[in-house]
Design a protein around this motif. Sequence first.
Motif, PDB file in Angstrom:
ATOM      1  N   LEU A 150      80.423  67.324  31.207  1.00 55.29           N
ATOM      2  CA  LEU A 150      80.941  66.621  30.030  1.00 55.29           C
ATOM      3  C   LEU A 150      81.233  65.165  30.369  1.00 55.29           C
ATOM      4  O   LEU A 150      80.876  64.259  29.613  1.00 55.29           O
TER       5      LEU A 150
ATOM      6  N   THR B  30      79.171  62.129  28.663  1.00 57.31           N
ATOM      7  CA  THR B  30      79.881  61.116  27.878  1.00 57.31           C
ATOM      8  C   THR B  30      79.494  59.714  28.338  1.00 57.31           C
ATOM      9  O   THR B  30      79.173  58.849  27.523  1.00 57.31           O
TER      10      THR B  30
ATOM     11  N   LEU C 207      81.809  67.134  21.648  1.00 55.19           N
ATOM     12  CA  LEU C 207      81.428  67.264  23.047  1.00 55.19           C
ATOM     13  C   LEU C 207      82.202  68.389  23.727  1.00 55.19           C
ATOM     14  O   LEU C 207      81.645  69.139  24.533  1.00 55.19           O
ATOM     15  N   PHE C 208      83.486  68.536  23.388  1.00 57.31           N
ATOM     16  CA  PHE C 208      84.273  69.631  23.947  1.00 57.31           C
ATOM     17  C   PHE C 208      83.668  70.977  23.554  1.00 57.31           C
ATOM     18  O   PHE C 208      83.506  71.869  24.395  1.00 57.31           O
TER      19      PHE C 208
ATOM     20  N   ARG D 131      80.622  71.634  22.679  1.00 53.63           N
ATOM     21  CA  ARG D 131      79.295  71.760  23.291  1.00 53.63           C
ATOM     22  C   ARG D 131      79.364  72.106  24.774  1.00 53.63           C
ATOM     23  O   ARG D 131      78.613  72.958  25.251  1.00 53.63           O
ATOM     24  N   PHE D 132      80.262  71.478  25.511  1.00 56.77           N
ATOM     25  CA  PHE D 132      80.290  71.622  26.965  1.00 56.77           C
ATOM     26  C   PHE D 132      81.337  72.601  27.492  1.00 56.77           C
ATOM     27  O   PHE D 132      81.100  73.215  28.536  1.00 56.77           O
TER      28      PHE D 132
END
Length: 106
Positions: free
Chosen positions: A64, A68, A85-86, A88-89
Motif C-alpha cells: 500500500l 501510494t 486504497l485501504f 484494495r490492499f
Amino acid sequence: MSPPKISPVHDGQGRVVRPHVPMRPLWLCRVCAAPWPCQPARLLLMMDYRRDRVGLSVFMAGMLFDATGDLVKLNPNAVPLPAELFERFLAWTKRGPRQGEDESSP
C-alpha cells in the motif's frame, strides 16, 4: 519493497501458471490487468501466508505504501482516496470471526 511472495501455481497438466503480480507504477495485474491485488493474487497470497495472517497484513501495508507513492507520482490529480486504497490492499487481509464468535467480540 521486494516483489510479492506468490508461489507458482501448476495447472492440471503440470504447466506453471503465471503469478498475478503488480505492474508498477500502474499497480495493475500483469496477467489479468485488474487493479492489483486482483482476486487470483489475493487467493495466492492467502495460501502463501495461511499460517501468518499478521505477516500478510504487514506485507500488504508495505505494498500500500509503495502503491501510494507510485500512484501519486504517476498522476497527482487522480490519486485514489485513502479509503479506496485501504479496501484494495488491506481490508481483505482481516481474519474473519472465529467459530462461535460474532464480529462485535473484542
